[in-house]
Motif scaffolding. Sequence first.
Motif, PDB file in Angstrom:
ATOM      1  N   LYS A 180       1.904  -1.625   6.361  1.00 51.96           N
ATOM      2  CA  LYS A 180       2.324  -1.434   5.109  1.00 51.96           C
ATOM      3  C   LYS A 180       4.012  -1.948   4.423  1.00 51.96           C
ATOM      4  O   LYS A 180       4.493  -1.154   3.191  1.00 51.96           O
ATOM      5  CB  LYS A 180       2.210  -0.138   4.765  1.00 51.96           C
ATOM      6  N   PRO A 211       1.438  -1.349   0.239  1.00 47.54           N
ATOM      7  CA  PRO A 211      -0.448   0.263  -0.324  1.00 47.54           C
ATOM      8  C   PRO A 211       0.691   1.430   0.374  1.00 47.54           C
ATOM      9  O   PRO A 211       1.925   0.784   0.684  1.00 47.54           O
ATOM     10  CB  PRO A 211      -0.745  -0.038   1.016  1.00 47.54           C
ATOM     11  N   TYR A 213      -6.269  -0.797   1.194  1.00 51.63           N
ATOM     12  CA  TYR A 213      -6.399  -0.339   2.095  1.00 51.63           C
ATOM     13  C   TYR A 213      -5.872  -1.535   3.570  1.00 51.63           C
ATOM     14  O   TYR A 213      -6.867  -2.221   3.731  1.00 51.63           O
ATOM     15  CB  TYR A 213      -7.100   0.456   2.724  1.00 51.63           C
TER      16      TYR A 213
END
Length: 381
Positions: free
Chosen positions: A355, A88, A155
């Motif tokens: 992430k 992401p 996300y």
Amino acid sequence: MAQAEVCKTLYAGSIPAAASSPSRPPFDDRSRGAGTRDEPGAKISALNTWGWGGGKVLASTALVIAGAFVAAAPAVAAPALPEAGRSPAIATIGTNAVGRIEQTFVDDSRPTKANGSFAGAPNRTLHTTIYYPALGKPGDNVAADATADRKRGPYPLILYSHGTNSFGAEYEPLLRQWASAGYVVAAPDYPLSNKNSPGGAVITDLDQQPADARFVIDRMLALSSKRTGALARTVDAKRIGASGHSLGALTTYRLVYETCCADKRVKAAAPMSGAAGDPPQFFTGISTPLLAEHGDADGTIPYQTGADTFAKANPPKFFLTLIGGGHTPPYRGGPDPAPTTVAHVTLDFFDRYLKSDQRALERLRQDADQPGVAKLQEQAG
């Protein structure tokens, strides 16, 4: 540690002796702020900490928490970071516009027990406020039912658990910042500990809250897997985190670090003003990255109790001390700079472990190095 010792450690000196409001339960995290369940998303003013008193409150609270705390231990595998692939986008707070929707999830597999004047229910109803990156101009406002920005998604998901006598949307000033940096945040109202619980908010339903959290994660993934709908294609199922405050932090510890039944989908956890028990019931064989946050002036769950919990956890782990911080501010309101520090440090932590941002830990160290505000202990592993 025996249950009696856990109780003694948790509560010795933690509840003011001065007369206070007996109608408010222990761990009461309600504020005098403007945000209410009837006004979701209202801006929240600086929060006040309420006092508690009465031997009955102390005894009943200790009894319940003793059942929630029991152990944690060594032997550990390396933490599993999200699988490789398209990571992401790394974004700063304020990058995205933020949308908010309300969903009601009903778990028909488990009942809600009787509570005071409430006779109980055959199921568990979880009103959930969800924040997400949305189309539109970034800013401080949250737009109800805004269209999700799917172009930059999916996300990571963060499941956020509120404290007693509070509710998910009361933490909006913090949660919307995470959403503005590229996260979907689901904040359920737990059936018997939220501000509007039938029969009054209590802590005695804590044993059910980790399963509630798992159920909300299930429902969020189900909504995201659909081709159409407000949350379709918004959540990355391999990048899930958890956080929570006070009773919500206890819920988070049980969801992620309870040896018997940790939810392996959760890849990182950031409990705020919480604690857990000893090995082997907690932490054994579990190395999910941990960011524990605790004010050193916490009068409800003592700072040392939080520090002792941190010592039992396996690396990678980080402990953010909020200098002069109480039990509720700065997680839900309070004067800057502490709330800003909390928002940035937690974001750095989730950026690293949800992430896969290799530079995020250096930002975390910089953001946590705030003389007179915060300091960091770490064992990155």
